[in-house]
Design an enzyme around this catalytic site. Sequence first.
Site, PDB file in Angstrom:
ATOM      1  N   ASN A 156       1.556   3.456   6.611  1.00  0.00           N
ATOM      2  CA  ASN A 156       2.759   2.813   6.328  1.00  0.00           C
ATOM      3  C   ASN A 156       3.973   3.797   6.218  1.00  0.00           C
ATOM      4  OD1 ASN A 156       1.338   4.012   4.051  1.00  0.00           O
ATOM      5  ND2 ASN A 156       2.386   3.020   2.475  1.00  0.00           N
ATOM      6  N   GLU A 162       7.621   4.120   4.684  1.00  0.00           N
ATOM      7  CA  GLU A 162       8.538   3.868   3.647  1.00  0.00           C
ATOM      8  C   GLU A 162       9.888   4.449   3.965  1.00  0.00           C
ATOM      9  OE1 GLU A 162       6.869   4.340  -0.232  1.00  0.00           O
ATOM     10  OE2 GLU A 162       5.325   2.820   0.361  1.00  0.00           O
ATOM     11  N   CYS A 219       4.592  -1.572   6.985  1.00  0.00           N
ATOM     12  CA  CYS A 219       3.072  -1.527   6.591  1.00  0.00           C
ATOM     13  C   CYS A 219       2.494  -0.752   7.677  1.00  0.00           C
ATOM     14  CB  CYS A 219       2.366  -2.994   6.415  1.00  0.00           C
ATOM     15  SG  CYS A 219       3.070  -3.842   5.071  1.00  0.00           S
ATOM     16  N   GLU A 225      -0.689  -1.737   8.866  1.00  0.00           N
ATOM     17  CA  GLU A 225      -1.355  -2.387   9.953  1.00  0.00           C
ATOM     18  C   GLU A 225      -0.216  -2.875  11.166  1.00  0.00           C
ATOM     19  OE1 GLU A 225      -1.205  -2.589   6.765  1.00  0.00           O
ATOM     20  OE2 GLU A 225      -2.985  -3.617   5.990  1.00  0.00           O
ATOM     21  N   CYS A 233      -1.227  -7.441   3.901  1.00  0.00           N
ATOM     22  CA  CYS A 233      -0.293  -8.579   3.219  1.00  0.00           C
ATOM     23  C   CYS A 233      -0.083  -9.635   4.247  1.00  0.00           C
ATOM     24  CB  CYS A 233       1.004  -7.852   3.279  1.00  0.00           C
ATOM     25  SG  CYS A 233       2.202  -7.486   4.603  1.00  0.00           S
ATOM     26  N   CYS A 269       1.488  -8.948   7.881  1.00  0.00           N
ATOM     27  CA  CYS A 269       0.564  -8.191   8.715  1.00  0.00           C
ATOM     28  C   CYS A 269      -0.615  -9.098   9.236  1.00  0.00           C
ATOM     29  CB  CYS A 269       0.124  -7.127   7.876  1.00  0.00           C
ATOM     30  SG  CYS A 269       1.073  -5.661   7.765  1.00  0.00           S
TER      31      CYS A 269
HETATM   32  N1  THU Z   1       1.451  -1.741   2.653  1.00  0.00           N
HETATM   33  C1  THU Z   1       0.682  -1.669   3.776  1.00  0.00           C
HETATM   34  O1  THU Z   1       0.726  -0.506   4.665  1.00  0.00           O
HETATM   35  N2  THU Z   1       0.010  -2.652   4.136  1.00  0.00           N
HETATM   36  C2  THU Z   1      -0.107  -3.967   3.479  1.00  0.00           C
HETATM   37  O2  THU Z   1      -0.907  -4.700   4.139  1.00  0.00           O
HETATM   38  C3  THU Z   1       0.457  -4.030   2.431  1.00  0.00           C
HETATM   39  C4  THU Z   1       1.227  -2.842   1.802  1.00  0.00           C
HETATM   40  C5  THU Z   1       2.342  -0.676   2.222  1.00  0.00           C
HETATM   41  C6  THU Z   1       3.635  -1.040   2.275  1.00  0.00           C
HETATM   42  C7  THU Z   1       4.363  -0.148   1.191  1.00  0.00           C
HETATM   43  O3  THU Z   1       4.578   1.199   1.996  1.00  0.00           O
HETATM   44  C8  THU Z   1       2.790   0.347   0.334  1.00  0.00           C
HETATM   45  O4  THU Z   1       1.971  -0.401   0.859  1.00  0.00           O
HETATM   46  C9  THU Z   1       3.061  -0.299  -1.050  1.00  0.00           C
HETATM   47  O5  THU Z   1       3.417  -1.683  -1.281  1.00  0.00           O
END
Ligand code: THU
Length: 157
Positions: A61, A63, A72, A74, A111, A114
Amino acid sequence: MKNCKQIEYEEFDNIDSLSETDRLLLQTAFKSAEKAYAPYSKYHVGAAILLDNNEIIAGNNQENAAYPSGQCAERVTAFYASAIYPDQTMKAIAITAISEESNLSMPPFPCGSCRQVLAEYESRQQQPIRIILYAQNGHLIIFKSVQDLLPWAFVTH
Ligand code: THU
């Protein structure tokens, strides 16, 4: 009344039953989680996709101070894999997470966005993508196909 298909999954409390390949995939996802850029959530997600040519593509991920601009693990990984190998089948994706704030007992379920992205790659390649989810405490959950996580994905055809 109609029924949607039964969702099958495997659940374990350690990685003992995993094949060498799946272990390597998970290890790659874990190493990638360690490289995630997650200063805001402090929740570091790593993903690794096994391609048909046996190459493993890893991502994590990313940010951003403008929160919705982040991405994310994925999707970073699937988009990267598809960008450099558009014709390779994705055989499996391993996903794991490291939290700076707590010991995670549940693996990171992808999520909805994804799931939608993975569902389209699965439908495009007409071969299922196995999903291997792992938590730091050993909790392992495996799905045979993205369809099990997202039946009725959005399609335009
Ligand atoms: N996140 C992912 O990398 N994958 C997901 O399917 C859900 C959330 C990340 C996004 C963000 O950087 C952190 O997790 C917290 O939400």
